[in-house]
Design an enzyme around this catalytic site. Structure first.
Site, mmCIF file in Angstrom:
data_model
loop_
_atom_site.group_PDB
_atom_site.id
_atom_site.type_symbol
_atom_site.label_atom_id
_atom_site.label_comp_id
_atom_site.label_asym_id
_atom_site.label_seq_id
_atom_site.Cartn_x
_atom_site.Cartn_y
_atom_site.Cartn_z
ATOM 1 N N ASN A 1 1.178 -0.056 5.913
ATOM 2 C CA ASN A 1 1.566 -0.813 4.719
ATOM 3 C C ASN A 1 2.341 -2.023 5.209
ATOM 4 O O ASN A 1 3.384 -1.884 5.841
ATOM 5 C CB ASN A 1 2.447 0.035 3.793
ATOM 6 C CG ASN A 1 3.043 -0.806 2.676
ATOM 7 O OD1 ASN A 1 2.433 -1.779 2.242
ATOM 8 N ND2 ASN A 1 4.242 -0.457 2.229
ATOM 9 N N GLY A 2 1.817 -3.221 4.940
ATOM 10 C CA GLY A 2 2.515 -4.427 5.371
ATOM 11 C C GLY A 2 1.515 -5.490 5.801
ATOM 12 O O GLY A 2 0.316 -5.350 5.582
ATOM 13 N N GLU B 1 -2.637 -10.127 -17.410
ATOM 14 C CA GLU B 1 -2.753 -9.031 -16.423
ATOM 15 C C GLU B 1 -3.420 -7.797 -17.019
ATOM 16 O O GLU B 1 -3.954 -6.979 -16.275
ATOM 17 C CB GLU B 1 -1.397 -8.665 -15.841
ATOM 18 C CG GLU B 1 -0.396 -8.089 -16.808
ATOM 19 C CD GLU B 1 0.903 -7.695 -16.110
ATOM 20 O OE1 GLU B 1 0.898 -7.425 -14.905
ATOM 21 O OE2 GLU B 1 1.934 -7.668 -16.797
ATOM 22 N N LYS C 1 1.453 -10.694 -19.901
ATOM 23 C CA LYS C 1 0.920 -9.405 -20.374
ATOM 24 C C LYS C 1 -0.561 -9.524 -20.716
ATOM 25 O O LYS C 1 -1.376 -8.712 -20.292
ATOM 26 C CB LYS C 1 1.702 -8.958 -21.616
ATOM 27 C CG LYS C 1 3.085 -8.429 -21.314
ATOM 28 C CD LYS C 1 3.024 -7.052 -20.732
ATOM 29 C CE LYS C 1 3.793 -6.742 -19.493
ATOM 30 N NZ LYS C 1 4.279 -7.621 -18.558
ATOM 31 N N CYS D 1 0.868 -1.170 0.000
ATOM 32 C CA CYS D 1 0.000 0.000 0.000
ATOM 33 C C CYS D 1 0.909 1.223 0.000
ATOM 34 O O CYS D 1 2.118 1.106 0.108
ATOM 35 C CB CYS D 1 -0.851 -0.002 1.266
ATOM 36 S SG CYS D 1 -1.731 -1.535 1.519
ATOM 37 N N HIS E 1 2.659 -32.917 -23.245
ATOM 38 C CA HIS E 1 2.650 -33.696 -21.985
ATOM 39 C C HIS E 1 1.509 -33.248 -21.078
ATOM 40 O O HIS E 1 1.670 -33.130 -19.867
ATOM 41 C CB HIS E 1 4.003 -33.529 -21.268
ATOM 42 C CG HIS E 1 5.139 -34.058 -22.068
ATOM 43 N ND1 HIS E 1 5.392 -35.405 -22.224
ATOM 44 C CD2 HIS E 1 6.056 -33.411 -22.822
ATOM 45 C CE1 HIS E 1 6.437 -35.562 -23.019
ATOM 46 N NE2 HIS E 1 6.865 -34.385 -23.387
ATOM 47 N N LYS F 1 1.851 -1.807 -8.755
ATOM 48 C CA LYS F 1 3.118 -1.733 -9.488
ATOM 49 C C LYS F 1 4.265 -2.293 -8.657
ATOM 50 O O LYS F 1 5.186 -2.874 -9.185
ATOM 51 C CB LYS F 1 3.430 -0.288 -9.857
ATOM 52 C CG LYS F 1 4.666 -0.108 -10.718
ATOM 53 C CD LYS F 1 4.507 -0.755 -12.061
ATOM 54 C CE LYS F 1 5.731 -0.555 -12.937
ATOM 55 N NZ LYS F 1 5.633 -1.353 -14.192
ATOM 56 N N ARG G 1 1.152 1.739 -5.930
ATOM 57 C CA ARG G 1 1.329 0.732 -4.879
ATOM 58 C C ARG G 1 0.013 0.040 -4.516
ATOM 59 O O ARG G 1 -0.019 -0.866 -3.677
ATOM 60 C CB ARG G 1 1.950 1.360 -3.634
ATOM 61 C CG ARG G 1 3.255 2.085 -3.898
ATOM 62 C CD ARG G 1 3.747 2.790 -2.665
ATOM 63 N NE ARG G 1 4.138 1.831 -1.652
ATOM 64 C CZ ARG G 1 5.326 1.232 -1.611
ATOM 65 N NH1 ARG G 1 6.222 1.519 -2.533
ATOM 66 N NH2 ARG G 1 5.610 0.346 -0.695
ATOM 67 N N TRP H 1 -3.780 -1.747 -1.282
ATOM 68 C CA TRP H 1 -3.871 -2.985 -2.056
ATOM 69 C C TRP H 1 -4.259 -4.045 -1.037
ATOM 70 O O TRP H 1 -3.490 -4.315 -0.102
ATOM 71 C CB TRP H 1 -2.542 -3.341 -2.718
ATOM 72 C CG TRP H 1 -2.632 -4.558 -3.574
ATOM 73 C CD1 TRP H 1 -3.172 -4.651 -4.833
ATOM 74 C CD2 TRP H 1 -2.221 -5.881 -3.235
ATOM 75 N NE1 TRP H 1 -3.102 -5.938 -5.290
ATOM 76 C CE2 TRP H 1 -2.530 -6.716 -4.330
ATOM 77 C CE3 TRP H 1 -1.616 -6.448 -2.131
ATOM 78 C CZ2 TRP H 1 -2.252 -8.078 -4.343
ATOM 79 C CZ3 TRP H 1 -1.334 -7.797 -2.123
ATOM 80 C CH2 TRP H 1 -1.661 -8.602 -3.232
ATOM 81 N N GLU I 1 6.224 -14.317 -20.891
ATOM 82 C CA GLU I 1 5.980 -12.879 -20.736
ATOM 83 C C GLU I 1 4.747 -12.457 -21.550
ATOM 84 O O GLU I 1 3.927 -11.676 -21.079
ATOM 85 C CB GLU I 1 7.222 -12.097 -21.177
ATOM 86 C CG GLU I 1 7.084 -10.595 -21.148
ATOM 87 C CD GLU I 1 6.789 -10.009 -19.765
ATOM 88 O OE1 GLU I 1 6.884 -10.737 -18.777
ATOM 89 O OE2 GLU I 1 6.427 -8.827 -19.684
HETATM 90 C C1 AGP Z 1 4.873 -7.159 -14.723
HETATM 91 O O1 AGP Z 1 4.065 -6.831 -15.878
HETATM 92 C C2 AGP Z 1 4.043 -7.369 -13.529
HETATM 93 N N1 AGP Z 1 3.279 -6.210 -13.248
HETATM 94 C C3 AGP Z 1 4.757 -7.960 -12.340
HETATM 95 O O2 AGP Z 1 4.861 -9.326 -12.630
HETATM 96 C C4 AGP Z 1 6.179 -7.455 -11.981
HETATM 97 O O3 AGP Z 1 7.091 -7.793 -12.992
HETATM 98 C C5 AGP Z 1 6.621 -8.161 -10.677
HETATM 99 O O4 AGP Z 1 5.720 -7.794 -9.658
HETATM 100 C C6 AGP Z 1 8.046 -7.825 -10.258
HETATM 101 O O5 AGP Z 1 8.126 -6.457 -9.937
HETATM 102 P P1 AGP Z 1 9.603 -5.825 -9.733
HETATM 103 O O6 AGP Z 1 10.314 -5.963 -11.050
HETATM 104 O O7 AGP Z 1 9.351 -4.396 -9.348
HETATM 105 O O8 AGP Z 1 10.274 -6.625 -8.655
#
Ligand code: AGP
Length: 637
Positions: free
Chosen positions: A126-127, A511, A508, A2, A527, A632, A27, A100, A504
């Site tokens: 936050n935590g 998410e 993308k 958060c 498999h 983020k 956050r 969050w 990746e």
């Molecule tokens: C990436 O698109 C995601 N939002 C997420 O997986 C991110 O890469 C992951 O949380 C790691 O974050 P960081 O690179 O700040 O450690």
């Protein structure tokens, strides 16, 4: 994960708090709230939803004209209303929070700040407090009642119990913290003292020192909007802030010397410019980032790599490299494994950071553990690095944030990617810059071992041109990709150095559009996963050839696996080079990228996958820059 803010000083607090929360929205944005101290009372305004919802709630409160009435309950409400409006307009001391959700779903009642029963103490957090149920039960036995599902409400009511026993703010907090097990960044205000009390353990918390005013935030960029004098709280420290004073204590109540850093002003304001979303802007920034990294690394291929001169070791001393990372950073690390083992001949293992601490950590002094993290604040990655450090490994960090927690842990063995602020929650330019950093690291490791990679460095220097060309094709990708916007499942396949890019691409799409997408090694599909295939499950393969026998074998097998998928009636797409004719009789959709050899294709193959996710998410009306449930920076384990 958060964001918390605070202000105490000679200005009205409300706008300072709201603007601070906006810069911390990366956050988490499930709910937001502020608590304002005014005339010996605490006034809390909070709501589920983003900060914009909180702002409109505050504006509504300010614009409601009080209706005088002779009915007592209406009279009482209008008094409360007046007090709230006065606090909003006048209070110069307050705290704020953008959430969050960890304990308790996103809701008004679970949003922060949380109050004690008497309503004269407010807390933001936050935590995660691991032992809050135990403390909650004890308080309930003493007759304390709870209205939310959060650990934070337990903490503020636990603190209140010690205040009721006559303890000072600091001593009451010390009693609480000595009992807590978990991570926290706390900011607390009491109605009876014009002060803000802070405490920190594992979650970031920064104080900004102003003139007759002090600021608090979860990151330094937010306080740097107001001052360049910054104190970064350390774990298990407590702080007491008034408008013109900051006192620091340890958990035993001993005074701790203030360490004020003068940090350069960074602009935390990123603008979208001509782009509809930050994500689109950040995709388009990738050529510039890649060019800058290569120019900083070497200007001609005959020069040794220069961007790692700060390392206090040589790769010739390293027996094994272990990566620890999460999400996209983990995918970048998987690319790094191929490159380092291929070119530097050093064994590499790649660990999902949150799993790394789930089994005994076996490391010696010649093992190198590299944490990769855009934010540099990811709790899982921090925990993994600390665990490796205590096992005796050498530590290195690749991060996008100078002075982040991971940067500080690994100094001087750090590499800071120059991707700049990445506002969109889905990582794009930070990811491709991490991948390029690993190309450079593989070359550096090889050069430390006396291996000559001039040809590879020559090939790498072509990347900025090719990435520019592939981004130029964005419009060509739009219509083909939208054909797949309404599928509910998606499979991404590749092998070798592009298997991580299949992961990746799936991440993308998942998410950004909330479509269930999975990445697999092509060979693994038969498999088990092949059972899900039918006309409702599109399969996208990344099939790039190369001059070496290894690259060609990988390419041919990727094509045959794609044919196995097509034989199950799955709509089939492929990322393939312009000159590739093999794909024309195998796939329904061919997504062309400029010619590039397989070993140098991961960054280039990523770009169309970023556009795939973006176009479909935008078409579906999703919140492209702040997808639901995400944040983020994930600062909880
Ligand atoms: C990436 O698109 C995601 N939002 C997420 O997986 C991110 O890469 C992951 O949380 C790691 O974050 P960081 O690179 O700040 O450690």
């Amino acid at each position: 994960m958060c964001g918390i803010v605070g202000y105490i000083g000679n200005k009205a607090a409300k706008d300072i708090l709201l603007n601070g929360l906006k810069s911390l929205e990366y956050r988490g944005y499930d709910s937001a709230g502020i608590a304002l101290l005014d005339e010996g009372r605490i006034n809390v305004i909070k709501s589920q939803g983003k900060i914009a919802s909180l702002e409109s709630k505050i504006n509504q409160l300010q614009n409601v004209t009080s209706t005088s009435s002779n009915k007592p309950e209406k009279e009482f409400n209008s008094i409360l209303q007046e007090r709230l409006v006065n606090a909003i307009n006048k209070s110069n001391c307050g705290i704020g929070h953008t959430r969050w959700a960890t304990h308790g779903k996103p809701s008004d009642i679970n949003s922060h700040p949380h109050l004690n029963t008497a309503g004269n103490i407010a807390l933001v957090h936050n935590g995660i407090i691991k032992n809050f149920y135990e403390i909650k039960r004890e308080l309930e036995e003493d007759g304390v009642e709870f209205i939310s599902e959060t650990d934070t409400e337990v903490v503020v009511k636990f603190y209140s119990k010690f205040k009721d026993q006559g303890l000072s703010d600091i001593d009451a907090f010390r009693k609480v913290l000595q009992r807590l097990d978990g991570s926290y960044a706390f900011a607390l205000i009491n109605a009876d003292s014009q002060k803000i009390i802070l405490a920190k353990n594992q979650s970031p918390l920064v104080i900004g020192i102003g003139d007759n005013e002090n600021f608090i935030a979860s990151d330094s960029a937010t306080v740097l909007e107001h001052t360049e004098k910054v104190i970064k709280l350390k774990d298990l420290q407590i702080a007491e802030l008034s408008a013109n004073d900051v006192k620091l204590f340890d958990l035993d109540g001993n005074t701790v010397k203030l360490e004020v850093h003068h940090m350069h002003q960074v602009s935390s304001v990123a603008e979208k410019g001509p782009y509809k979303h930050f994500l689109l802007k950040e995709i388009h920034e990738q050529p510039a980032v890649i060019s800058k990294m290569l120019l900083d690394a070497y200007s001609v291929a005959t020069e040794p790599i220069a961007c790692f001169n700060n390392l206090d070791f040589k790769f010739s001393q390293i027996d094994k490299i272990s990566f620890v990372a999460c999400g996209s950073a983990y995918h970048a690390a998987l690319v790094g494994k191929y490159l380092i083992e291929l070119w530097a001949k050093i064994p590499v293992e790649v660990n999902i950071a949150s799993e790394f601490c789930s089994f005994p950590v076996l490391h010696g002094k010649n093992n190198l553990v590299i944490g990769i993290s855009q934010s540099g604040e990811t709790a899982d990655t921090i925990a993994a690095i600390k665990s490796a450090q205590s096992a005796g490994a050498k530590i290195m960090a690749i991060t996008n944030k100078q002075d982040s927690a991971i940067f500080d842990l690994a100094k001087p063995n750090t590499y800071v990617t120059p991707a700049g602020i990445e506002v969109s929650v889905a990582s794009t330019k930070a990811f491709t810059s991490q991948v390029l950093a690993l190309y450079l690291l593989a070359i550096k490791a090889a050069e430390d071992k006396g291996l000559d990679l001039i040809d590879i460095k020559d090939e790498l220097h072509k990347l900025p041109l090719v990435i520019d060309q592939v981004i130029e094709r964005a419009d060509d990708y739009h219509a083909p990709f939208l054909k797949y916007a309404n599928y509910r499942d998606f499979l991404f396949l590749s092998r070798g150095v592009n298997y991580p890019i299949a992961l990746e691409g799936a991440l993308k799409l998942k998410e950004l559009s909330y479509i269930h997408a999975t990445g697999y090694p092509s060979g693994e599909m038969k498999h088990g996963p092949i059972a899900i295939l039918d006309q409702n499950v599109p399969v996208l393969s990344i099939a790039i050839d190369g001059a070496s026998e290894l690259e060609h074998n990988v390419y041919k097998k990727t094509l045959s696996n794609a044919e196995e998928a097509r034989a199950r009636m799955s709509p089939s797409l492929v990322i393939a080079c312009d000159s590739n004719r093999d794909v024309e009789n195998i796939f329904d959709e061919i997504i062309r990228i400029p010619n590039i050899s397989q070993f140098f294709s991961p960054i280039i193959a990523t770009i169309p996958l970023q556009f795939l996710a973006y176009y479909i998410a935008e078409h579906l009306g999703k919140d492209v820059d702040q997808p639901r449930n995400l944040a983020k920076s994930v600062t909880v384990e």
